[in-house]
Design a protein around this motif. Sequence first.
Motif, PDB file in Angstrom:
ATOM      1  N   PHE A  66      50.642  38.555 -59.237  1.00 24.23           N
ATOM      2  CA  PHE A  66      52.181  37.377 -60.069  1.00 24.23           C
ATOM      3  C   PHE A  66      51.132  36.009 -60.354  1.00 24.23           C
ATOM      4  CE2 PHE A  66      55.920  39.518 -56.302  1.00 24.23           C
ATOM      5  CZ  PHE A  66      55.548  40.900 -57.064  1.00 24.23           C
ATOM      6  N   HIS A  67      50.052  36.077 -60.151  1.00 28.78           N
ATOM      7  CA  HIS A  67      50.106  35.272 -61.080  1.00 28.78           C
ATOM      8  C   HIS A  67      48.322  35.092 -61.416  1.00 28.78           C
ATOM      9  CE1 HIS A  67      48.652  30.915 -61.356  1.00 28.78           C
ATOM     10  NE2 HIS A  67      50.057  29.899 -61.190  1.00 28.78           N
ATOM     11  N   ASP A  86      54.386  23.085 -56.231  1.00 32.19           N
ATOM     12  CA  ASP A  86      55.784  23.599 -56.837  1.00 32.19           C
ATOM     13  C   ASP A  86      56.540  25.021 -56.557  1.00 32.19           C
ATOM     14  OD1 ASP A  86      55.429  21.275 -58.211  1.00 32.19           O
ATOM     15  OD2 ASP A  86      55.637  21.473 -60.507  1.00 32.19           O
ATOM     16  N   ARG A  87      56.138  25.749 -56.755  1.00 34.78           N
ATOM     17  CA  ARG A  87      56.074  27.472 -56.631  1.00 34.78           C
ATOM     18  C   ARG A  87      56.316  27.477 -55.043  1.00 34.78           C
ATOM     19  NH1 ARG A  87      51.675  27.506 -59.669  1.00 34.78           N
ATOM     20  NH2 ARG A  87      50.861  27.737 -58.187  1.00 34.78           N
ATOM     21  N   LEU A 146      55.446  42.545 -40.859  1.00 42.03           N
ATOM     22  CA  LEU A 146      54.974  42.196 -41.902  1.00 42.03           C
ATOM     23  C   LEU A 146      55.811  42.707 -43.517  1.00 42.03           C
ATOM     24  CD1 LEU A 146      52.541  40.680 -43.363  1.00 42.03           C
ATOM     25  CD2 LEU A 146      51.017  42.306 -43.135  1.00 42.03           C
ATOM     26  N   SER A 147      55.636  43.818 -43.382  1.00 43.97           N
ATOM     27  CA  SER A 147      55.944  44.719 -44.573  1.00 43.97           C
ATOM     28  C   SER A 147      57.768  44.223 -44.714  1.00 43.97           C
ATOM     29  CB  SER A 147      56.773  46.282 -44.659  1.00 43.97           C
ATOM     30  OG  SER A 147      54.975  46.665 -44.159  1.00 43.97           O
ATOM     31  N   ALA A 148      58.599  44.010 -43.899  1.00 40.88           N
ATOM     32  CA  ALA A 148      59.428  43.350 -43.757  1.00 40.88           C
ATOM     33  C   ALA A 148      60.187  42.034 -44.607  1.00 40.88           C
ATOM     34  CB  ALA A 148      60.522  43.380 -42.335  1.00 40.88           C
ATOM     35  N   LEU A 149      59.568  41.096 -44.040  1.00 39.56           N
ATOM     36  CA  LEU A 149      58.815  40.030 -44.331  1.00 39.56           C
ATOM     37  C   LEU A 149      58.331  40.001 -45.849  1.00 39.56           C
ATOM     38  CD1 LEU A 149      57.517  38.385 -41.594  1.00 39.56           C
ATOM     39  CD2 LEU A 149      59.384  37.866 -42.235  1.00 39.56           C
ATOM     40  N   LEU A 150      57.651  40.314 -46.305  1.00 42.94           N
ATOM     41  CA  LEU A 150      57.030  40.512 -47.668  1.00 42.94           C
ATOM     42  C   LEU A 150      57.854  41.210 -48.839  1.00 42.94           C
ATOM     43  CD1 LEU A 150      53.059  42.306 -46.560  1.00 42.94           C
ATOM     44  CD2 LEU A 150      53.911  39.684 -47.360  1.00 42.94           C
ATOM     45  N   ASP A 151      58.678  41.934 -48.177  1.00 42.25           N
ATOM     46  CA  ASP A 151      60.083  42.662 -48.526  1.00 42.25           C
ATOM     47  C   ASP A 151      60.287  41.705 -49.013  1.00 42.25           C
ATOM     48  OD1 ASP A 151      59.110  45.279 -49.934  1.00 42.25           O
ATOM     49  OD2 ASP A 151      59.470  45.803 -48.148  1.00 42.25           O
ATOM     50  N   GLU A 152      60.776  40.695 -48.128  1.00 40.56           N
ATOM     51  CA  GLU A 152      62.181  39.875 -48.317  1.00 40.56           C
ATOM     52  C   GLU A 152      61.531  38.433 -49.570  1.00 40.56           C
ATOM     53  OE1 GLU A 152      64.885  37.379 -45.418  1.00 40.56           O
ATOM     54  OE2 GLU A 152      63.302  38.551 -44.965  1.00 40.56           O
ATOM     55  N   CYS A 153      61.190  38.482 -49.330  1.00 36.77           N
ATOM     56  CA  CYS A 153      59.663  36.810 -49.618  1.00 36.77           C
ATOM     57  C   CYS A 153      59.371  37.811 -51.880  1.00 36.77           C
ATOM     58  CB  CYS A 153      58.608  36.739 -49.443  1.00 36.77           C
ATOM     59  SG  CYS A 153      58.429  35.977 -47.493  1.00 36.77           S
ATOM     60  N   ASP A 154      59.575  38.929 -51.601  1.00 34.60           N
ATOM     61  CA  ASP A 154      58.948  38.879 -52.894  1.00 34.60           C
ATOM     62  C   ASP A 154      60.861  39.263 -53.709  1.00 34.60           C
ATOM     63  OD1 ASP A 154      58.264  40.903 -54.624  1.00 34.60           O
ATOM     64  OD2 ASP A 154      58.049  42.674 -54.231  1.00 34.60           O
ATOM     65  N   ALA A 155      61.587  39.929 -52.851  1.00 39.63           N
ATOM     66  CA  ALA A 155      62.866  39.728 -53.565  1.00 39.63           C
ATOM     67  C   ALA A 155      63.876  38.420 -53.448  1.00 39.63           C
ATOM     68  CB  ALA A 155      63.547  40.602 -52.674  1.00 39.63           C
ATOM     69  N   SER A 214      56.576  33.857 -61.527  1.00 39.42           N
ATOM     70  CA  SER A 214      54.837  33.169 -60.490  1.00 39.42           C
ATOM     71  C   SER A 214      54.268  32.653 -59.904  1.00 39.42           C
ATOM     72  CB  SER A 214      54.196  32.434 -62.218  1.00 39.42           C
ATOM     73  OG  SER A 214      52.898  32.219 -61.694  1.00 39.42           O
ATOM     74  N   ILE A 215      53.288  33.167 -58.904  1.00 42.12           N
ATOM     75  CA  ILE A 215      53.459  32.591 -57.387  1.00 42.12           C
ATOM     76  C   ILE A 215      51.998  33.751 -56.993  1.00 42.12           C
ATOM     77  CG2 ILE A 215      55.153  34.044 -55.591  1.00 42.12           C
ATOM     78  CD1 ILE A 215      55.401  32.165 -54.560  1.00 42.12           C
TER      79      ILE A 215
END
Length: 424
Positions: free
Chosen positions: A15-16, A25-26, A98-107, A113-114
């Motif tokens: 993503f970056h 900022d991000r 962990l997988s659920a949290l990462l998916d949530e943050c991704d969405a 960009s991050i």
Amino acid sequence: MQSSSDQILARLMTFHPKVIDLTLDRVHRLLAALDHPEAKLPPVIHIAGTNGKGSTQAMIRAGLEAMGKRVHAYTSPHLARFHERIRLAGDLISEEALSALLDECDAANEGQSITFFEITTVAAFLAFSRTPADYTLLEVGLGGRLDATNVVDQPCLTIITPVSIDHQQYLGETLPEIAGEKAGIIKRRVPCIVGPQEEEGLEVIEARAARLGAPVLAYGQHWQVREEAGRMVYMDEHGLLDLPLPNLPGPHQIQNAGAALAALRALGADEAACEAAVTRAEWPARMQRLRHGPLVGMAPGAELWLDGGHNPAGGVAVAATLARMGKRPTHLICGMLNTKDIAGYLAPLAGVADSLTAVSIPDEVNTLPAATTAEAARRAGFAQVHEAASVAEGLAAIIAAEPQARVLICGSLYLAGRILQQNG
């Protein structure tokens, strides 16, 4: 087979274009999209510094847990698995969570960009905000002022462990510049525990604290710690503690323990909690004795150690630890990153080791070639220098000549992580 979190983490890496790009900022943007989990954390203890952050955090956690407190902890980098970075109320985060949290943050990020560290730090905050606990321990990733963890307005305590020269490409060339970046975690009227510092670094830290009205509890002024007659003696305004030496090996751990005790005393810990802090802490790859696994099986008569220190101050600490160990032929197997001060790291070690075997770090794009490490070791004054294709090959050669040797695998947390993965 990759776990689902491994696959998501690999995607987040894209993503970056940079691994490190220091700005907040991000992080603020994504936290706002997730309804500000950083404002809903249990009381935060924020830890910055060049060396000793992780050990100090581990000791504070051991002390708080001995008091019956539930403690979140965030640290980086991981050694064997990413899950090590996020500890929820005492337990490593589960694969499912962990997988659920990462998916949530991704969405929530919506493809913007991050950096990898930024989005995974936000995931940790989200986890911490949703799981009840008494304290949150946050270890800075890099620097402090612009680190992704530095978004909590009112921690209950900040800690700055010893500051030395490292990561100059991001933090500045001089000690005062680097200390200024670390001091960026100090918050208005929030007490700050300060470990042993060079005078020019301490001046910068104290000046920022004074501007913000933050009470400083500094080593040598407000608390003291020393080894005495095989014990550790700590003293502050609350009185004297006579404790066992830290279970984490090395004389530098006495200073780290002092900072942890100063923090615990500021939080109202009793003597039993303070003793637990120094006797129950666990922190892998910091002068860790390896006692099982394939590498140990190769060398049943040897002592096998692992350390992830990688800067000049880390070299000094490792050398001091080796110098205090019982007399035994001592050999290093060393692999380093090309971003580190290899000459500064190796210089203090040349006098305490009989040889150095250079290796490249497997599967690491920024590894220093073994030949480059070997040449640096020769310039540093090592009497015997060798190269090996792997740690196992280097160990086999050492043991063939000296079956009872002490062998330290060292030079990088990335190398240490590979060893912990391979050695079980």
